[in-house]
Design a protein around this motif. Structure first.
Motif, PDB file in Angstrom:
ATOM      1  N   ASN A  11       0.840  -1.178   0.000  1.00 10.21           N
ATOM      2  CA  ASN A  11       0.000   0.000   0.000  1.00 10.21           C
ATOM      3  C   ASN A  11       0.882   1.237   0.000  1.00 10.21           C
ATOM      4  O   ASN A  11       1.734   1.416   0.860  1.00 10.21           O
ATOM      5  CB  ASN A  11      -0.907  -0.006   1.218  1.00 10.21           C
ATOM      6  CG  ASN A  11      -1.884   1.132   1.150  1.00 10.21           C
ATOM      7  OD1 ASN A  11      -1.512   2.280   0.927  1.00 10.21           O
ATOM      8  ND2 ASN A  11      -3.144   0.813   1.314  1.00 10.21           N
ATOM      9  N   LEU A  12       0.673   2.092  -0.989  1.00  9.29           N
ATOM     10  CA  LEU A  12       1.560   3.245  -1.160  1.00  9.29           C
ATOM     11  C   LEU A  12       1.294   4.342  -0.137  1.00  9.29           C
ATOM     12  O   LEU A  12       1.998   5.333  -0.098  1.00  9.29           O
ATOM     13  CB  LEU A  12       1.424   3.800  -2.572  1.00  9.29           C
ATOM     14  CG  LEU A  12       1.856   2.836  -3.670  1.00  9.29           C
ATOM     15  CD1 LEU A  12       1.525   3.401  -5.032  1.00  9.29           C
ATOM     16  CD2 LEU A  12       3.352   2.552  -3.570  1.00  9.29           C
ATOM     17  N   GLU A  13       0.259   4.171   0.649  1.00  7.82           N
ATOM     18  CA  GLU A  13       0.044   5.139   1.718  1.00  7.82           C
ATOM     19  C   GLU A  13       0.941   4.844   2.910  1.00  7.82           C
ATOM     20  O   GLU A  13       1.048   5.627   3.833  1.00  7.82           O
ATOM     21  CB  GLU A  13      -1.424   5.152   2.153  1.00  7.82           C
ATOM     22  CG  GLU A  13      -2.290   5.820   1.118  1.00  7.82           C
ATOM     23  CD  GLU A  13      -3.360   6.696   1.731  1.00  7.82           C
ATOM     24  OE1 GLU A  13      -3.077   7.867   1.970  1.00  7.82           O
ATOM     25  OE2 GLU A  13      -4.457   6.175   1.987  1.00  7.82           O
ATOM     26  N   CYS A  14       1.581   3.665   2.867  1.00  9.61           N
ATOM     27  CA  CYS A  14       2.487   3.264   3.942  1.00  9.61           C
ATOM     28  C   CYS A  14       3.878   3.764   3.650  1.00  9.61           C
ATOM     29  O   CYS A  14       4.644   3.084   2.997  1.00  9.61           O
ATOM     30  CB  CYS A  14       2.579   1.741   3.960  1.00  9.61           C
ATOM     31  SG  CYS A  14       1.539   1.010   5.142  1.00  9.61           S
ATOM     32  N   CYS A  15       4.209   4.982   4.065  1.00  4.22           N
ATOM     33  CA  CYS A  15       5.515   5.511   3.677  1.00  4.22           C
ATOM     34  C   CYS A  15       6.607   5.066   4.640  1.00  4.22           C
ATOM     35  O   CYS A  15       6.390   5.037   5.839  1.00  4.22           O
ATOM     36  CB  CYS A  15       5.491   7.022   3.668  1.00  4.22           C
ATOM     37  SG  CYS A  15       4.439   7.656   2.398  1.00  4.22           S
ATOM     38  N   LEU A  16       7.768   4.761   4.079  1.00  2.00           N
ATOM     39  CA  LEU A  16       8.942   4.565   4.927  1.00  2.00           C
ATOM     40  C   LEU A  16       9.502   5.941   5.240  1.00  2.00           C
ATOM     41  O   LEU A  16       9.552   6.807   4.371  1.00  2.00           O
ATOM     42  CB  LEU A  16      10.007   3.761   4.180  1.00  2.00           C
ATOM     43  CG  LEU A  16       9.702   2.298   3.912  1.00  2.00           C
ATOM     44  CD1 LEU A  16      10.877   1.674   3.151  1.00  2.00           C
ATOM     45  CD2 LEU A  16       9.488   1.552   5.215  1.00  2.00           C
ATOM     46  N   PRO A  17       9.945   6.123   6.489  1.00  2.00           N
ATOM     47  CA  PRO A  17      10.515   7.437   6.804  1.00  2.00           C
ATOM     48  C   PRO A  17      11.854   7.618   6.108  1.00  2.00           C
ATOM     49  O   PRO A  17      12.658   6.698   6.056  1.00  2.00           O
ATOM     50  CB  PRO A  17      10.689   7.387   8.324  1.00  2.00           C
ATOM     51  CG  PRO A  17      10.692   5.940   8.688  1.00  2.00           C
ATOM     52  CD  PRO A  17       9.957   5.192   7.611  1.00  2.00           C
TER      53      PRO A  17
END
Ligand code: OGA
Ligand code: NI
Length: 358
Positions: A11-17
């Motif tokens: 899911n592209l809403e799950c961003c890695l910091p």
């Protein structure tokens, strides 16, 4: 695209910091860290003033509504949407003061200490807030920007905990600004519908009731601007997008007939472009153009983009006027929820619009 990032359907809403580019730039490194280097895609981007034949079209909103000039300006709008998918809009009617205030708030927000900005940082599972878009793997190349992304309209979709309270006028300024952008969008899609000979009232109503998302982006100066990208090549998933330049530093480029054309900021203009939803609705007559942003060695650039969507109750598909005469629809018809789900769960190495083609 890096294999791992490409293969995973995260899911592209799950961003890695990822680190703040602004902080990185403040340290004035002599060289750019490898995660930002994109020698294989840049190279062809040297920013030059384009020959006048390659200037992006300029459309005058006054002329679009004045009965004396309307027909001619609608034809120019139609041609701009068909051949460029992007143009500069003057006399757009948005209050000067609102634009000025929004630019000021954007600057003041990015000028805050990092810790203060991070109080509005993206949370796992959400793209909204301060951070970076679409980082899903440690190997992925990174864009040279920091941003704050907020959904602003309708009121119910706001996540106010991510809206800065510092600078103190940020919230009310963003609220007024997105209402101004809604006015511009509503009027502009009405003209596009007229140019396409569609039911204009229905379409402008859909944008009056529509969804609005505002992305404020900072492109810090970069010691090796010819080796990085500010924003990777993409087309927008909106209906239309309205971009406000915060200064007169060029950076935005649009892909036209296989060539990157730099958009030279015009004082007082808003840059408008077609997004995937308008491409679909027009059954491909208008195209959502690929575009990207380049960065500057000495100057920071800020831009404020508003992604304008029709009401979530309206189906996304080719307009019935195009298909009733037996012309085949070229795109699928989806609900807004299906469309959004597909966008945020897409693979980054597959063209999103191709997934929607029949
Ligand atoms: C975007 C975008 C370009 C820019 O936000 O989708 O394309 O110049 N921005 O900031
Ligand atoms: Ni864009």
């Amino acid at each position: 695209m890096e294999a791992e990032a490409a293969a995973a359907t995260l899911n592209l809403e799950c961003c890695l910091p990822v680190p703040s580019v602004q902080e990185l730039a403040i340290q004035q490194p002599e060289a750019v860290p490898p995660r930002y280097i994109r020698d294989h895609v840049v190279g062809d981007h040297v920013i030059t003033v384009n020959p006048s034949s390659n200037r992006v079209p300029l459309i005058d909103m006054n002329k679009l509504v004045d009965p004396d000039s309307q027909d001619a300006e609608l034809r120019r709008l139609h041609s701009a949407c068909k051949h460029w998918g992007l143009f500069q809009l003057i006399n757009h009617g948005a209050a000067d003061e609102s634009l000025r205030n929004m630019k000021k708030q954007a600057q003041e927000f990015f000028d805050l200490p990092l810790e203060e900005k991070k109080r509005r940082g993206q949370k796992p599972g959400s793209l909204e807030g301060y951070g970076q878009a679409f980082v899903i793997s440690e190997e992925q190349k990174l864009d040279w920007n920091d941003m704050i992304f907020l959904r602003t309209l309708p009121h119910e979709i706001r996540k106010l905990d991510l809206w800065p309270e510092n600078p103190p006028k940020f919230r009310e300024t963003l609220e007024t600004y997105s209402e101004e952008m809604r006015k511009v969008a509503t009027s502009l899609v009405r003209s596009m519908a007229m140019a396409l000979e569609l039911e204009a009232q229905e379409i402008s109503d859909a944008y009056q009731e529509g969804l609005y998302e505002v992305r404020t982006t900072l492109y810090p100066p970069c010691p090796e601007p010819e080796r990085v990208i500010g924003i990777t090549q993409h087309a927008d998933y909106s209906g239309i997008t309205l971009l406000l330049e915060c200064g007169n530093i060029p950076g935005l480029q649009v892909l036209k007939d296989g060539q990157w054309v730099t958009v030279i900021p015009v004082d007082g203009a808003i840059v408008a472009n077609i997004g995937h939803i308008m491409e679909i609705m027009s059954n491909g007559i208008y195209k959502a153009p690929d575009h990207r942003a380049m960065v500057n060695r000495f100057k920071e650039r800020r831009s404020i983009t508003t992604f304008c969507f029709p009401s979530s109750s309206v189906k996304i598909g080719p307009a019935k006027e195009f298909t009733k005469s037996g012309t085949p629809p070229l795109y699928r018809t989806l609900t807004y929820a299906e469309y959004r789900h597909m966008f945020y769960n897409r693979r980054l190495d597959v063209s999103f619009i191709d997934m929607l083609k029949l």
